[in-house]
Write an enzyme that holds these catalytic residues in place. Sequence first.
Site, PDB file in Angstrom:
ATOM      1  N   GLN A 147       0.619  -1.062   0.240  1.00 22.30           N
ATOM      2  CA  GLN A 147      -0.031   0.087  -0.084  1.00 22.30           C
ATOM      3  C   GLN A 147       0.874   1.543  -0.035  1.00 22.30           C
ATOM      4  O   GLN A 147       1.711   1.300   1.098  1.00 22.30           O
ATOM      5  CB  GLN A 147      -1.011  -0.114   1.378  1.00 22.30           C
ATOM      6  N   HIS A 218      -9.841   6.542   3.921  1.00 26.54           N
ATOM      7  CA  HIS A 218      -9.552   7.036   5.487  1.00 26.54           C
ATOM      8  C   HIS A 218      -8.989   8.675   5.563  1.00 26.54           C
ATOM      9  O   HIS A 218      -8.279   8.839   6.708  1.00 26.54           O
ATOM     10  CB  HIS A 218      -8.489   6.079   5.967  1.00 26.54           C
ATOM     11  N   TYR A 220      -7.102  10.513   4.283  1.00 30.67           N
ATOM     12  CA  TYR A 220      -5.513  10.556   3.668  1.00 30.67           C
ATOM     13  C   TYR A 220      -5.559  11.332   2.431  1.00 30.67           C
ATOM     14  O   TYR A 220      -6.639  11.636   1.932  1.00 30.67           O
ATOM     15  CB  TYR A 220      -4.634   9.462   3.701  1.00 30.67           C
ATOM     16  N   ARG A 265      -7.759   0.961  -2.696  1.00 31.45           N
ATOM     17  CA  ARG A 265      -8.422   0.909  -1.471  1.00 31.45           C
ATOM     18  C   ARG A 265      -9.158   2.353  -1.417  1.00 31.45           C
ATOM     19  O   ARG A 265      -8.739   3.536  -1.289  1.00 31.45           O
ATOM     20  CB  ARG A 265      -7.426   0.666  -0.220  1.00 31.45           C
TER      21      ARG A 265
HETATM   22  C1  LIG Z   1      -3.944  -0.579  14.110  1.00 32.80           C
HETATM   23  C2  LIG Z   1      -4.562  -0.528  12.962  1.00 32.80           C
HETATM   24  C3  LIG Z   1      -3.679  -0.125  11.693  1.00 32.80           C
HETATM   25  C4  LIG Z   1      -4.269   0.129  10.627  1.00 32.80           C
HETATM   26  N1  LIG Z   1      -3.454   0.335   9.516  1.00 32.80           N
HETATM   27  C5  LIG Z   1      -3.981   0.521   8.083  1.00 32.80           C
HETATM   28  C6  LIG Z   1      -3.101   0.961   7.270  1.00 32.80           C
HETATM   29  O1  LIG Z   1      -1.913   0.988   7.172  1.00 32.80           O
HETATM   30  N2  LIG Z   1      -3.783   0.996   6.015  1.00 32.80           N
HETATM   31  C7  LIG Z   1      -4.990   0.921   5.820  1.00 32.80           C
HETATM   32  O2  LIG Z   1      -5.640   1.026   4.508  1.00 32.80           O
HETATM   33  N3  LIG Z   1      -5.953   0.783   6.758  1.00 32.80           N
HETATM   34  C8  LIG Z   1      -5.237   0.438   8.251  1.00 32.80           C
HETATM   35  N4  LIG Z   1      -6.126   0.270   9.047  1.00 32.80           N
HETATM   36  C9  LIG Z   1      -7.544  -0.199   8.836  1.00 32.80           C
HETATM   37  C10 LIG Z   1      -7.718  -1.698   8.469  1.00 32.80           C
HETATM   38  O3  LIG Z   1      -7.260  -2.164   7.437  1.00 32.80           O
HETATM   39  C11 LIG Z   1      -9.413  -1.909   8.460  1.00 32.80           C
HETATM   40  O4  LIG Z   1     -10.034  -1.157   7.496  1.00 32.80           O
HETATM   41  C12 LIG Z   1     -10.398  -1.622   9.910  1.00 32.80           C
HETATM   42  O5  LIG Z   1      -9.382  -2.218  10.997  1.00 32.80           O
HETATM   43  C13 LIG Z   1     -11.712  -2.404   9.636  1.00 32.80           C
HETATM   44  O6  LIG Z   1     -11.339  -3.632   9.533  1.00 32.80           O
HETATM   45  P1  LIG Z   1     -11.508  -4.737  10.754  1.00 32.80           P
HETATM   46  O7  LIG Z   1     -13.186  -4.809  11.215  1.00 32.80           O
HETATM   47  O8  LIG Z   1     -11.186  -6.237  10.139  1.00 32.80           O
HETATM   48  O9  LIG Z   1     -10.446  -4.404  11.813  1.00 32.80           O
HETATM   49  C14 LIG Z   1      -5.707  -0.146  10.316  1.00 32.80           C
HETATM   50  C15 LIG Z   1      -6.514  -0.343  11.420  1.00 32.80           C
HETATM   51  C16 LIG Z   1      -5.898  -0.682  12.748  1.00 32.80           C
HETATM   52  C17 LIG Z   1      -6.779  -1.004  14.037  1.00 32.80           C
END
Ligand SMILES: Cc1cc2nc3c(=O)[nH]c(=O)nc-3n(C[C@H](O)[C@H](O)[C@H](O)COP(=O)(O)O)c2cc1C
Length: 475
Positions: A147, A218, A220, A265
Site C-alpha cells: 500500500q 480514510h 488521507y 483501496r
Molecule cells: C492498528 C490499525 C492499523 C491500521 N493500518 C491501516 C493501514 O496501514 N492502511 C489501511 O488502509 N488501513 C489500516 N487500518 C484499517 C484496517 O485495514 C481496517 O480497514 C479496519 O481495521 C476495519 O477492519 P476490521 O474490522 O477487520 O478491523 C488499520 C487499522 C488498525 C486497527
Amino acid sequence: MTYPRVASFKTAEAFRRYLRDIGVGFDLDDALESAPASPLAQAIDVEGVRVGNRFCVLPMEGWDGTRDGGPSDLTRRRWRHFGVSGAKLIWGGEAVAVRHDGRANPNQLMLTPATQSGIACLRNDLVAAHRERFGANADGDLYIGLQLTHSGRYARPVEKMRSEPLAAYQHPFLDRRFPDGIRLISDEDLDRLVDQFVAAARLAWDAGFAFVDVKHCHGYLGHELLSARDRSGRYGGCFENRTRFLRSVVDGIRANVPRLAVGVRLSAVDTVPFSKDANGVGVAETSPAGYRWAFGLLDDRMDAALTDARELLALLERLGVRWVCVTAGSPYYNPHVQRPALFPPSDGYTPPEDPTLGVARHIDATAQLKAAFPSLVIVGSGYSYLQDWLPHVAQQSVRRGLTDFVGLGRMVLAYPDLPADVLEGRALQRKRICRTFSDCTTAPRLGLVSGCYPLDPMYLHHPDAERLKALKKEP
Ligand SMILES: Cc1cc2nc3c(=O)[nH]c(=O)nc-3n(C[C@H](O)[C@H](O)[C@H](O)COP(=O)(O)O)c2cc1C
C-alpha cells in the site's frame, strides 16, 4: 448506551434473530464448511493471477518502523503473522509513505532506495512463514501487494504528537482540529507527488510485490482529493480534476512499471465528522444537508451515497484497474464508521449506534458495488466486530457473491491464523478472538507501538503495555 456482546449469542440462529431485530440486512450460514468445499476455500483467477482462497489480510500498520522508514523486529513479526494466517491475498501489508512529509508518524514505513531491501525482506519473510506453515509450494497462489500513501492532512512525519497537515483543501469542520493551521498542497507539488508514487511503485515491483494499492481511503491525501470540490486549479472542482491524481499515478505506473498490477483501496462512503457530546457519545458535528466535503456522503440511503463510488469504479474499470478494496470513512473523524468497535479508542467516542450497524454498512456498500461491477475483484472490510460469527457471515457473503474476498484487519492482530483454523475445519479459539477493545488504535494515538495488547502475549508483556495502562488512566 449498552449493546449486547456478540459473544453472548450462542447460536447462529440467536445472532440471526438479533440481526433481524435491529433491522440489518446481512445474514450468516448456520454451519461452517472446511476446505476444499468451503466457498472461502475457492481460488479466484484474474488475468493470469490465481489467488488461492477468499481471505484477505487488510493493511495494518504498527507505528513501529525505524526513523528512516525501514521495518523493525515488530514489523517483521506482524508480516510473518500475515504469512501464517492462511489468507491468500495480502492487500498492501501496511501503509508505506512515498516521501517524508507524507508519513502519518515518524515510525511509518517509507519506500526509498535506502529502505527498499528492508521492505523486500518483509515480503520474503511473509512468504517464508507461509511456506513453513502450509508447504514448500504453498506460495504459488499467494498474492501480495504494497500500500502506497501520502498521509496528507494526517501527516506527522517528525514528532509523534505534532501534526504537519498538508491538505487538499480548506475544510470548514476538519480544519478546526488543527489549531496551528493547515498547509495546502500546491498543484506543482501534486505533479511531483505523482512522480514519487510512480517511483515508489517501481521500487515495490523490484522488491517483489505483485501489485501496489494507490491508497484512496480514510481521509488521507488521495481520499481527500476525491472530495476537493472547493479546490481551484487542476486537481479540484469537477470529477475529472478530482481524479487527476489517481489517473496520473495509474498512467505513470502503466508506462514505467507495466507488469505491476494496480489496486485501489477506497473509502466508498463517508459521513460528516463526529465528535464527543457531553456524555462522551459520538455525535454528528453538522447535518448532512448541504454538506459538500465528503466523497460518498451517507445520509440515509446507501444507494444514493454510492453514486460517487460508482463513478469512480467506472473510471477504474476504464483504466483497467481490477482490484478494489472497499472501506468506509476515516479513523480520525468517524471511527465508528471505519472500524466498528464496542470500546472506543482514546481519541474516539462511545459508539452512537450498535457497532453491528457499522458492519452492516460495510457489507451493504460492498455488495452493492460488487453487483454493479461484477468484473472488478472486490475485497470487503470491517468484519472484525462480528467476532465469533465472522466466519459464518464471511462464508455466506462469499457464497452469495456479495464480495469476492473477506478482508480481515484487527482480527489478524489478535488471532492471525483464524483463516487457517476455518479452512482446516478446526473450532475457533475463542480466547484469541478480537473483542474490539481498540488498544491497537489507542496505543499509537498515545505515541506507542500498535498491536493487540489484550490478547497477543508478546504485546501483553511489551514495555509499552504498562505505559498504555497508565496513560489510559489519565483524564
Ligand atoms: C492498528 C490499525 C492499523 C491500521 N493500518 C491501516 C493501514 O496501514 N492502511 C489501511 O488502509 N488501513 C489500516 N487500518 C484499517 C484496517 O485495514 C481496517 O480497514 C479496519 O481495521 C476495519 O477492519 P476490521 O474490522 O477487520 O478491523 C488499520 C487499522 C488498525 C486497527
